[in-house]
Enzyme design. Structure first.
Site, PDB file in Angstrom:
ATOM      1  N   GLU A 165     -77.368 -24.817  88.294  1.00 50.51           N
ATOM      2  CA  GLU A 165     -77.594 -25.817  88.009  1.00 50.51           C
ATOM      3  C   GLU A 165     -76.307 -26.846  88.151  1.00 50.51           C
ATOM      4  O   GLU A 165     -75.506 -27.467  87.602  1.00 50.51           O
ATOM      5  CB  GLU A 165     -76.750 -25.649  86.017  1.00 50.51           C
ATOM      6  CG  GLU A 165     -78.163 -25.011  85.882  1.00 50.51           C
ATOM      7  CD  GLU A 165     -77.807 -24.335  84.701  1.00 50.51           C
ATOM      8  OE1 GLU A 165     -76.895 -24.234  83.253  1.00 50.51           O
ATOM      9  OE2 GLU A 165     -79.072 -23.776  83.426  1.00 50.51           O
ATOM     10  N   GLU A 272     -87.022 -19.030  86.160  1.00 46.46           N
ATOM     11  CA  GLU A 272     -85.903 -18.400  84.894  1.00 46.46           C
ATOM     12  C   GLU A 272     -87.389 -18.584  83.666  1.00 46.46           C
ATOM     13  O   GLU A 272     -87.360 -19.615  83.042  1.00 46.46           O
ATOM     14  CB  GLU A 272     -85.228 -19.107  84.490  1.00 46.46           C
ATOM     15  CG  GLU A 272     -84.169 -18.612  85.316  1.00 46.46           C
ATOM     16  CD  GLU A 272     -82.527 -19.294  84.895  1.00 46.46           C
ATOM     17  OE1 GLU A 272     -82.439 -19.637  83.764  1.00 46.46           O
ATOM     18  OE2 GLU A 272     -81.728 -19.105  85.777  1.00 46.46           O
TER      19      GLU A 272
HETATM   20  C1  HAH Z   1     -80.011 -21.101  81.942  1.00 49.15           C
HETATM   21  N1  HAH Z   1     -79.582 -21.526  81.326  1.00 49.15           N
HETATM   22  C2  HAH Z   1     -79.477 -20.121  83.086  1.00 49.15           C
HETATM   23  O1  HAH Z   1     -79.737 -19.847  84.320  1.00 49.15           O
HETATM   24  C3  HAH Z   1     -79.175 -18.302  83.056  1.00 49.15           C
HETATM   25  O2  HAH Z   1     -78.380 -18.074  83.966  1.00 49.15           O
HETATM   26  C4  HAH Z   1     -79.297 -18.374  80.926  1.00 49.15           C
HETATM   27  O3  HAH Z   1     -79.153 -16.501  81.141  1.00 49.15           O
HETATM   28  C5  HAH Z   1     -80.149 -19.083  80.293  1.00 49.15           C
HETATM   29  C6  HAH Z   1     -80.660 -20.597  80.923  1.00 49.15           C
HETATM   30  C7  HAH Z   1     -80.834 -23.343  81.187  1.00 49.15           C
HETATM   31  C8  HAH Z   1     -79.896 -24.349  80.228  1.00 49.15           C
HETATM   32  C9  HAH Z   1     -79.086 -24.552  79.814  1.00 49.15           C
HETATM   33  O4  HAH Z   1     -78.124 -23.011  80.119  1.00 49.15           O
HETATM   34  C10 HAH Z   1     -78.050 -25.333  78.962  1.00 49.15           C
HETATM   35  C11 HAH Z   1     -78.916 -26.081  78.713  1.00 49.15           C
HETATM   36  C12 HAH Z   1     -80.277 -26.227  79.513  1.00 49.15           C
HETATM   37  C13 HAH Z   1     -80.492 -25.297  79.596  1.00 49.15           C
END
Ligand code: HAH
Length: 368
Positions: A165, A272
């Site tokens: 990200e 994911e």
């Molecule tokens: C994901 N982010 C992460 O990669 C993962 O490590 C976590 O457990 C869950 C989701 C998605 C995300 C975020 O963290 C914040 C805003 C939008 C999407």
């Protein structure tokens, strides 16, 4: 049509119902005979799931073994949990997942080496002064972290989400204005891949991000991956998180997304996957009155299975490019979406219900 009396229609309907029940039971029996998602998709891509050490000590472990052939630690390998103090690693949770995987011949995807969230408190602070660290110190800390973690799991973790990200969600901003970026500039991204590669030259190294179905964000992800490739940085694939919902992506949108990423000619992994039963929102917010309506209705189920169907049709279409599809959590017993974007709003984003039974969406995606 007119030749048949009304009750003949009724009889035909009943016949269909009976037949349908019979077929559904037959499918379920087949599932009980040990055919899992991983088996249906054996010729396509591996099927993974995000797990916690705790879930693997419950009856969910059996479901993991029957349905999946790859696991990703949901939290255990993130920098905060695995490296809580500069001089102290907390290996036990990650080790227990890796041991489970090895004992059962499952692949392990490592998640994640460099991310702006779930970082340890010490990371960005100079302990002597209490000030923010310098670029030199932060890059050294990143190098130490990556070298230690990747070396430790060398030969057991086959693929890593190296950087997670790093792209901004703001339209006219390229890279996310995280502390990584503020302190190091763009350089930390390339270095992270190089250090991971040095520690385990055989591991497949991925850049991973979300909202990849948005055309603006997608262009930026592709720009980053191309620039890394051009600089000779060891990047071997792109992780598309796939946190989607009942209202997106559309078939056209996902087709275009996968077509665009396929142009990179790098392996793609859906890392994911989940399909929220609430319209997609990308930012955390307070719980409102309407959020208390959390029943998993027929209507929600129906919409969700349509999105799942579209997703897997397209994953199969792009099978030449996609090497793995991982679900973010095992069953509707627990999902990170129960607390995101709204804390305490129950979601039902997965293919197995709270009793670990396959949902209707499951049967949709195994029929092809
Ligand atoms: C994901 N982010 C992460 O990669 C993962 O490590 C976590 O457990 C869950 C989701 C998605 C995300 C975020 O963290 C914040 C805003 C939008 C999407």
């Amino acid at each position: 049509m007119n030749r048949l009396p009304r009750n003949a229609f009724h009889s035909i309907n009943v016949l269909f119902l009976v037949l349908n029940t019979f077929l559904t039971n037959a499918q379920e029996n087949k599932a009980n005979q040990g055919k899992g998602l991983k088996d249906y998709y054996n010729d396509f891509f591996s099927i993974g799931v995000a797990v916690s050490p705790r879930a693997l000590r419950t009856d969910e472990a059996k479901l993991v073994l029957s349905q999946f052939n790859s696991v990703t630690p949901e939290n255990a390998m993130k920098m905060g949990p695995i490296h809580p103090q500069e001089a102290n690693y907390n290996w036990a949770p990650a080790d227990s997942i890796v041991a489970f995987a090895q004992a059962n011949k499952l692949k392990v995807r490592g998640h994640t080496l460099c991310w702006h969230n779930q970082t340890p408190a010490w990371l960005f602070i100079d302990s002597a002064t209490g000030n923010q660290v310098t670029k030199e110190v932060l890059l050294q800390r990143l190098k130490d972290h990556i070298t230690t973690v990747v070396s430790k799991y060398k030969g057991t973790v086959y693929a890593w989400d190296v950087v997670n990200e790093a792209i901004s969600d703001i339209k006219d901003e390229y890279l996310r204005n995280s502390l990584w970026y503020q302190v190091c500039g763009e350089e930390y991204i390339a270095r992270a891949f190089e250090w991971a590669h040095e520690a385990d030259p055989n591991a497949l190294l991925f850049y991973n991000d979300y909202n990849e179905i948005d055309s603006v964000k997608r262009k930026k992800i592709i720009r980053l991956v191309k620039s890394l490739k051009e600089k000779g940085v060891p990047i071997h694939g792109v992780g598309l998180q796939g946190h989607w919902a009942i209202n997106e992506p559309s078939k056209e949108q996902l087709d275009k997304t996968l077509a665009d990423f396929s142009q990179l000619e790098l392996p793609l992994q859906i890392t994911e996957l989940d399909i929220s039963v609430y319209p997609k929102e990308h930012n955390a917010r307070e719980r409102r009155a309407a959020d208390y309506d959390t029943v998993f209705t027929k209507a929600k189920e129906e919409k969700q299975l349509e999105v799942y169907k579209i997703c897997f049709e397209l994953f199969r279409k792009y099978r030449r490019h996609i090497s793995s599809v991982t679900f973010w959590n095992i069953s509707d017993r627990h999902s990170w979406l129960d607390n995101f974007p709204v804390r305490g709003r129950k979601d039902y984003p997965l293919l197995f219900d709270k009793d670990l039974k396959p949902k209707r969406a499951f049967w949709k995606i195994v029929q092809f």
